[in-house]
Design an enzyme around this catalytic site. Structure first.
Site, PDB file in Angstrom:
ATOM      1  N   ASN A  95      49.117 137.679  17.696  1.00  0.00           N
ATOM      2  CA  ASN A  95      50.305 138.684  17.331  1.00  0.00           C
ATOM      3  C   ASN A  95      49.810 139.907  16.461  1.00  0.00           C
ATOM      4  OD1 ASN A  95      51.997 137.375  18.820  1.00  0.00           O
ATOM      5  ND2 ASN A  95      53.306 136.512  17.116  1.00  0.00           N
TER       6      ASN A  95
ATOM      7  N   PHE B 215      49.844 146.581  26.127  1.00  0.00           N
ATOM      8  CA  PHE B 215      50.175 146.836  24.610  1.00  0.00           C
ATOM      9  C   PHE B 215      49.855 148.351  24.243  1.00  0.00           C
ATOM     10  CE2 PHE B 215      51.789 142.730  25.094  1.00  0.00           C
ATOM     11  CZ  PHE B 215      52.685 142.742  23.968  1.00  0.00           C
TER      12      PHE B 215
ATOM     13  N   LYS C 106      56.380 135.204  26.275  1.00  0.00           N
ATOM     14  CA  LYS C 106      57.216 136.510  25.681  1.00  0.00           C
ATOM     15  C   LYS C 106      58.788 136.216  26.054  1.00  0.00           C
ATOM     16  CE  LYS C 106      54.814 138.980  28.365  1.00  0.00           C
ATOM     17  NZ  LYS C 106      53.890 137.928  29.052  1.00  0.00           N
TER      18      LYS C 106
ATOM     19  N   CYS D  20      59.251 138.046  16.296  1.00  0.00           N
ATOM     20  CA  CYS D  20      57.905 137.350  16.150  1.00  0.00           C
ATOM     21  C   CYS D  20      56.897 138.558  15.325  1.00  0.00           C
ATOM     22  CB  CYS D  20      57.133 136.860  17.284  1.00  0.00           C
ATOM     23  SG  CYS D  20      57.930 135.407  17.967  1.00  0.00           S
TER      24      CYS D  20
HETATM   25  N1  LIG Z   1      60.914 133.794  20.306  1.00  0.00           N
HETATM   26  C1  LIG Z   1      60.008 133.926  20.800  1.00  0.00           C
HETATM   27  O1  LIG Z   1      59.638 134.579  21.433  1.00  0.00           O
HETATM   28  C2  LIG Z   1      58.875 132.883  20.201  1.00  0.00           C
HETATM   29  C3  LIG Z   1      57.555 133.145  21.017  1.00  0.00           C
HETATM   30  C4  LIG Z   1      56.523 132.262  20.512  1.00  0.00           C
HETATM   31  C5  LIG Z   1      56.550 131.690  19.312  1.00  0.00           C
HETATM   32  N2  LIG Z   1      57.798 131.662  18.461  1.00  0.00           N
HETATM   33  C6  LIG Z   1      58.032 130.702  17.418  1.00  0.00           C
HETATM   34  O2  LIG Z   1      58.539 129.598  17.667  1.00  0.00           O
HETATM   35  C7  LIG Z   1      59.663 129.171  16.909  1.00  0.00           C
HETATM   36  C8  LIG Z   1      60.987 128.904  17.102  1.00  0.00           C
HETATM   37  O3  LIG Z   1      61.382 130.406  17.431  1.00  0.00           O
HETATM   38  P1  LIG Z   1      62.729 130.841  18.283  1.00  0.00           P
HETATM   39  O4  LIG Z   1      62.694 132.221  18.611  1.00  0.00           O
HETATM   40  O5  LIG Z   1      62.918 129.564  19.434  1.00  0.00           O
HETATM   41  O6  LIG Z   1      63.833 130.359  17.096  1.00  0.00           O
HETATM   42  P2  LIG Z   1      65.402 130.220  17.262  1.00  0.00           P
HETATM   43  O7  LIG Z   1      65.891 130.673  15.918  1.00  0.00           O
HETATM   44  O8  LIG Z   1      65.856 130.811  18.526  1.00  0.00           O
HETATM   45  O9  LIG Z   1      65.722 128.650  17.437  1.00  0.00           O
HETATM   46  C9  LIG Z   1      65.280 127.615  16.407  1.00  0.00           C
HETATM   47  C10 LIG Z   1      66.250 126.603  16.463  1.00  0.00           C
HETATM   48  O10 LIG Z   1      66.084 125.514  15.536  1.00  0.00           O
HETATM   49  C11 LIG Z   1      67.256 124.891  15.189  1.00  0.00           C
HETATM   50  N3  LIG Z   1      66.815 123.964  14.077  1.00  0.00           N
HETATM   51  C12 LIG Z   1      66.594 124.431  12.812  1.00  0.00           C
HETATM   52  N4  LIG Z   1      66.204 123.422  12.007  1.00  0.00           N
HETATM   53  C13 LIG Z   1      66.319 122.454  12.854  1.00  0.00           C
HETATM   54  C14 LIG Z   1      66.257 120.872  12.557  1.00  0.00           C
HETATM   55  N5  LIG Z   1      65.932 120.396  11.385  1.00  0.00           N
HETATM   56  N6  LIG Z   1      66.507 120.143  13.730  1.00  0.00           N
HETATM   57  C15 LIG Z   1      66.851 120.336  14.779  1.00  0.00           C
HETATM   58  N7  LIG Z   1      67.017 121.853  15.095  1.00  0.00           N
HETATM   59  C16 LIG Z   1      66.749 122.655  14.128  1.00  0.00           C
HETATM   60  C17 LIG Z   1      68.114 126.235  14.857  1.00  0.00           C
HETATM   61  O11 LIG Z   1      69.409 125.627  14.832  1.00  0.00           O
HETATM   62  C18 LIG Z   1      67.863 127.073  16.126  1.00  0.00           C
HETATM   63  O12 LIG Z   1      68.684 126.690  17.193  1.00  0.00           O
HETATM   64  C19 LIG Z   1      59.438 130.035  15.345  1.00  0.00           C
HETATM   65  O13 LIG Z   1      58.440 129.841  14.610  1.00  0.00           O
HETATM   66  C20 LIG Z   1      58.855 131.311  16.303  1.00  0.00           C
HETATM   67  O14 LIG Z   1      57.998 132.203  15.630  1.00  0.00           O
HETATM   68  C21 LIG Z   1      58.955 132.281  18.975  1.00  0.00           C
END
Ligand SMILES: NC(=O)c1ccc[n+]([C@@H]2O[C@H](COP(=O)([O-])OP(=O)(O)OC[C@H]3O[C@@H](n4cnc5c(N)ncnc54)[C@H](O)[C@@H]3O)[C@@H](O)[C@H]2O)c1
Length: 467
Positions: free
Chosen positions: A240, A281, A157, A292
């Site tokens: 989720n 929740f 989270k 998310c």
């Molecule tokens: N943020 C959360 O709380 C959370 C929690 C669980 C799961 N997720 C999942 O994890 C994944 C990432 O989420 P996030 O919040 O970290 O996203 P984010 O947007 O913060 O980060 C993604 C990063 O990937 C980079 N990127 C994109 N294409 C790339 C490539 N080909 N090579 C290298 N870097 C690349 C982007 O520049 C960006 O910095 C998503 O699928 C999301 O659903 C997120």
């Protein structure tokens, strides 16, 4: 262990820093050069409690570095985590272009065995797509190199990401061969509560590497669930969707409680005390947002649609949430009338939840845009999301930014609370009354006691509680 993380956002950066802190040798890759330059210079692209210190500690210890060089990153890690974004595409499906680009980039430069781990939230079947993309790139290069694809969805989270990562409720590993599944079950049985083990795996080598990787966490938290990749992928969406369902359910009941003269807080205690239900929740509020839930719910609906199914519960959860995001606006209109020209509102809380600067799908955006559309102006304040908010509302001259909670109140017709930051919990109500043009508070998070507000002479509107 040598680990590469592709994508250095919330998930990639937290995972990279935590794996490094457990003694691994980690490279975090990103295509965003500015982000990598900032990280290399000791800066932090996101707000996450404790992350800055964790990153700098591990960079100093030589266990964590940052790069934009994909070849360096693929050459480094025996394990290649994919942690890139999977935003909503126009039709609501998960946009897989970043995941597939990451997979292809691995296939284009790998020269020995690699375990490729999907940490991004991805639709069921993605492990196969990733496998096919890597195989395709290897074929183009005329190579046949061994590799494994594992699904390892992340459940952290924002706001408590480090703790969640290091002390997870469970670690889900999706891989696919009966033989390894049996080995994993045997291996982990002595460590775990039997009801928490669901085991499977792809091949021995990948299993061994994943086991080694998670061993330091496992020692304390014996919660690794190994299953087939499709189940692992669906588990993340199911988790989720379930959490979103609890939120929408309580919001809907809160709206009913208002009509009935009941108090949703009392109802929450009444049902949360049932062990089958629990307290988490179950807070009524302004609707869920963030990076998310909204996109994952939509992606799940889209997946069901592809298989000719309609998820009626999930559909309702999404619909109820859209309605709920309007709820506070309805209350404002009920009090001040349909037209809000010349009205000015203080808004406290802009991030989609406390302890993060993330404003993706934040309810504050709906609230502020709704007020602007009816002619109002805004003084907004958030403890950490101000920079992000300035970017989001850059084209809105009627959104001004205060430098403190009290600064936002001056001359406002009312205060609207959208996010439950700790520092909003005990304001000086006498001072608040003096600063506001009229002593009216719309509380989207039920932070205050209605009786106390009445005594303080404040007209108080909250969620699902008698006025
Ligand atoms: N943020 C959360 O709380 C959370 C929690 C669980 C799961 N997720 C999942 O994890 C994944 C990432 O989420 P996030 O919040 O970290 O996203 P984010 O947007 O913060 O980060 C993604 C990063 O990937 C980079 N990127 C994109 N294409 C790339 C490539 N080909 N090579 C290298 N870097 C690349 C982007 O520049 C960006 O910095 C998503 O699928 C999301 O659903 C997120």
């Amino acid at each position: 262990m040598k680990i590469s993380i592709i994508g250095s956002g919330y998930v990639g950066l937290v995972s990279g820093a935590c794996f490094a802190d457990l003694g691994n040798d980690v490279i975090c890759l990103d295509t965003d050069e500015k982000k990598i330059a900032l990280l290399r210079g000791g800066g932090m692209p996101i707000y996450e409690p404790g992350l800055q210190q964790l990153v700098s500690h591990n960079v100093s210890a030589g266990r964590l570095r940052f790069t934009t060089d994909i070849e360096e990153s693929v050459a480094h890690g025996a394990v290649q985590f994919i942690a890139v974004g999977t935003p909503s595409d126009q039709d609501g499906s998960a946009d897989m272009r970043y995941v597939i680009a990451a997979a292809r980039s691995i296939g284009r430069s790998m020269s020995e065995y690699r375990v490729v781990v999907n940490k991004s939230t991805v639709p069921v079947g993605t492990a196969e797509r990733v496998r096919a993309s890597i195989a395709d790139e290897l074929r183009t290069r005329g190579l046949e190199l061994p590799f494994s694809v594992v699904s390892n969805p992340e459940f952290l989270k924002e706001g408590a990401a480090i703790d969640d990562f290091l002390r997870p409720d469970r670690i889900v590993i999706g891989a696919s061969s009966d033989k390894a599944r049996a080995i994993m079950a045997e291996l982990y049985a002595p460590f775990m509560r039997p009801d928490r083990i669901v085991v499977g795996s792809s091949d021995e080598r990948a299993t061994q590497i994943m086991r080694q990787l998670y061993a330091p966490i496992l020692r304390n938290h014996d919660r690794i669930l190994v299953m087939d990749p499709r189940s692992a992928e669906l588990t993340k969406y199911a988790a989720n969707a379930m959490l979103a369902t609890r939120i929408s359910f309580m919001n809907e009941l809160a709206n009913l409680a208002e009509k009935l003269g009941a108090n949703i807080e009392s109802v929450r205690h009444g049902i949360g005390s049932d062990q089958r239900i629990g307290y988490d929740f179950l807070y009524a509020g302004v609707g869920y947002g963030g990076s998310c839930f909204p996109k994952d719910i939509q992606a799940l609906q889209h997946t069901a649609g592809e298989y000719g199914m309609q998820l009626t519960i999930v559909d309702s959860v999404e619909k109820a949430n859209r309605t709920q995001k309007q709820r506070i606006l309805e209350k404002v209109r009920g009090r001040f009338g349909e037209q809000l020209d010349g009205r000015h509102f203080a808004v406290w809380g802009l991030s989609f939840k406390p302890n993060t600067d993330d404003m993706r799908e934040a309810p504050s955006r709906v609230v502020i845009n709704g007020l602007l559309a009816r002619g109002a102006s805004i003084s907004a304040y958030d403890p950490v999301a101000m920079e992000e908010a300035k970017r989001v509302f850059a084209k809105e001259p009627d959104v001004r930014f205060a430098t403190s909670t009290v600064g936002a109140l001056d001359g406002a017709d009312a205060l609207i609370i959208v996010t439950e930051w700790k520092e909003f919990r005990s304001p000086d109500f006498e001072d608040m009354k003096k600063r506001l043009k009229s002593p009216v508070v719309f509380d989207g998070r039920n932070l205050y006691d209605p009786a106390m507000m009445r005594e303080a002479g404040i007209e108080y509107f909250s969620m699902g509680r008698p006025q």
